[in-house]
Design a protein around this motif. Sequence first.
Motif, PDB file in Angstrom:
ATOM      1  N   UNK A  46       0.826  -1.211   0.000  1.00 52.83           N
ATOM      2  CA  UNK A  46       0.000   0.000   0.000  1.00 52.83           C
ATOM      3  C   UNK A  46       0.863   1.266   0.000  1.00 52.83           C
ATOM      4  N   UNK A  47       1.922   1.248   0.801  1.00 49.74           N
ATOM      5  CA  UNK A  47       2.773   2.443   0.794  1.00 49.74           C
ATOM      6  C   UNK A  47       3.581   2.499  -0.497  1.00 49.74           C
ATOM      7  N   UNK A  48       3.892   1.326  -1.059  1.00 50.15           N
ATOM      8  CA  UNK A  48       4.581   1.311  -2.354  1.00 50.15           C
ATOM      9  C   UNK A  48       3.695   1.878  -3.445  1.00 50.15           C
ATOM     10  N   UNK A  49       2.408   1.548  -3.402  1.00 44.66           N
ATOM     11  CA  UNK A  49       1.466   2.093  -4.393  1.00 44.66           C
ATOM     12  C   UNK A  49       1.363   3.604  -4.227  1.00 44.66           C
ATOM     13  N   UNK A  50       1.405   4.053  -2.987  1.00 45.65           N
ATOM     14  CA  UNK A  50       1.341   5.495  -2.713  1.00 45.65           C
ATOM     15  C   UNK A  50       2.567   6.189  -3.299  1.00 45.65           C
ATOM     16  N   UNK A  51       3.710   5.542  -3.171  1.00 47.57           N
ATOM     17  CA  UNK A  51       4.944   6.071  -3.769  1.00 47.57           C
ATOM     18  C   UNK A  51       4.781   6.190  -5.291  1.00 47.57           C
ATOM     19  N   UNK A 253      -2.316  13.049   3.948  1.00 46.92           N
ATOM     20  CA  UNK A 253      -3.096  12.723   2.753  1.00 46.92           C
ATOM     21  C   UNK A 253      -3.129  11.204   2.602  1.00 46.92           C
ATOM     22  N   UNK A 254      -4.330  10.640   2.454  1.00 43.07           N
ATOM     23  CA  UNK A 254      -4.489   9.202   2.271  1.00 43.07           C
ATOM     24  C   UNK A 254      -5.018   8.951   0.851  1.00 43.07           C
ATOM     25  N   UNK A 255      -4.135   8.935  -0.145  1.00 45.43           N
ATOM     26  CA  UNK A 255      -4.595   8.882  -1.537  1.00 45.43           C
ATOM     27  C   UNK A 255      -5.375   7.628  -1.898  1.00 45.43           C
ATOM     28  N   UNK A 256      -5.071   6.478  -1.276  1.00 39.89           N
ATOM     29  CA  UNK A 256      -5.743   5.231  -1.690  1.00 39.89           C
ATOM     30  C   UNK A 256      -6.739   4.760  -0.634  1.00 39.89           C
ATOM     31  N   UNK A 265      -2.570  -3.796  -6.502  1.00 40.44           N
ATOM     32  CA  UNK A 265      -1.715  -4.646  -7.340  1.00 40.44           C
ATOM     33  C   UNK A 265      -1.880  -4.304  -8.821  1.00 40.44           C
ATOM     34  N   UNK A 266      -3.081  -3.849  -9.186  1.00 43.01           N
ATOM     35  CA  UNK A 266      -3.283  -3.431 -10.584  1.00 43.01           C
ATOM     36  C   UNK A 266      -2.410  -2.213 -10.895  1.00 43.01           C
ATOM     37  N   UNK A 267      -2.226  -1.341  -9.919  1.00 39.35           N
ATOM     38  CA  UNK A 267      -1.366  -0.168 -10.125  1.00 39.35           C
ATOM     39  C   UNK A 267       0.086  -0.602 -10.373  1.00 39.35           C
ATOM     40  N   UNK A 268       0.529  -1.594  -9.602  1.00 40.72           N
ATOM     41  CA  UNK A 268       1.892  -2.122  -9.815  1.00 40.72           C
ATOM     42  C   UNK A 268       2.022  -2.643 -11.240  1.00 40.72           C
ATOM     43  N   UNK A 269       1.001  -3.406 -11.681  1.00 43.87           N
ATOM     44  CA  UNK A 269       1.088  -3.965 -13.044  1.00 43.87           C
ATOM     45  C   UNK A 269       1.089  -2.845 -14.077  1.00 43.87           C
TER      46      UNK A 269
END
Length: 443
Positions: A46-51, A253-256, A265-269
């Motif tokens: 989750x924090x990786x997706x935020x990054x 800020x809590x973007x997700x 995981x879709x964002x990672x892909x």
Amino acid sequence: MPESPVIHVSDISAKIKEVEQAFRRYLDEFGINEPVNIINNSGGKDSGATDLLAMAITGGAYRSVAADTGNEHPMTIEHLKTLHEQRPDKGPVVEIVSADYPEEMFAKRREAISKGWRKKQMVRAGSYRGILMPSLSRADTKFAENWRSAAKAMGWGDYDTPLDAALSALHRTGNPFLDMALTHGGFPLGRQRFCTDELKMKVVLDRVLTPLIEAGCDVVQWSGVRGDESDKRAGYTRFEEDRRDDSGQLYNFLPIHQWTAADVFALYRHFGVKPNPLYSQGMGRVGCMPCILVKKEELAEIAARFPSEIERAAEWELQVAKTSRWIHWMIVGHVNRRQFKPVQRQIRITPHLDEDSGEEVNTATDSRPARLGINTRLPHRDYELEVEAYQGTSMLGPRGGVIGGSVHDAVDWSKTGRGGKVYDLVTASINAESCSSKYGLCE
Ligand code: SF4
């Protein structure tokens, strides 16, 4: 096997756009100009997706910060150190910060226990309230004699007194998690979860946020909190001023917040970035290994796949146990504790229905002095506690009914089925070679 939800690239593009629009809108609404964007990056998904979102929205104008607790799996640290190489447009290297427990802190603690442990001490709360604990600095007592036998049996080595053992263990190791536990004289537990505060929140506040605020910057801290993880998290506000700081310059800020794990995981892909590899090795969450709050199934996975992490925890437990006054007292067991008379009487209060009035009344039915010994049961509100000699201190707290055990007891419990009694064939058959990600990561 249920199919993973399909999320199309266009859906993810729309989600990124929504976060960007919301971010700009919040900046306008709060009157924030050109903030410094700080991403709290734990190495988890989750924090990786935020990054990754910050990279897409700010074009790289942000800092990604991770607090290394010293209790992380090496894969997490490696993932953080190399994340910038994976991002399509590269962006900033993740900054890794750690709490420090300087030698002066240990010197102070050594001085404090050298004085404090000489005196007897009364237990002021819980089932043992009123019991006098002995001096832990004397070598010429019956207690000390029995303590030496117990300490030897536990593999602590040859010490004359508990104080000697504690002073030998109380030295800076340079590992933040271990140093924290040593200076506290115990591991974080339940409500006293000081690890998050000291090893993560405080270190980022002190090292990163405060210097920026003092330099006059507006700071927006982005965190990968998702509302569907708990009712508490669902109640968080997506953007607000951080109340830890009264400068009015720090915002969260809590973007997700409204995203699901599948969205993440879709964002990672979408960006062609691989999440922390621990997710494809049976871990449902990534953080400390083991986390003091680790779930039963996850502990079984850790023990099967990463046994060296369990061994490390067991070594830490041996060292930390020596710094706890309570553990020194409890390892001696029933034989010697009986010499310490309770100064208060234990009274069992039994609620029952009055035969005439039909109302519930509380009656003191037992006012004998409490005696401590093996299998002694102390009345304490509505439950009873069995008193036995401790064998150590578990970093994971009491699990499976074992109090004063070790991480190995917790692992044994993790391999049992519901209720902790029946061996669970499903849990026991974990194949350390196979992928059992809870998020369908193996395509
Ligand atoms: S709560 Fe768990 S993950 Fe967080 S700092 Fe404590 S041990 Fe580490």
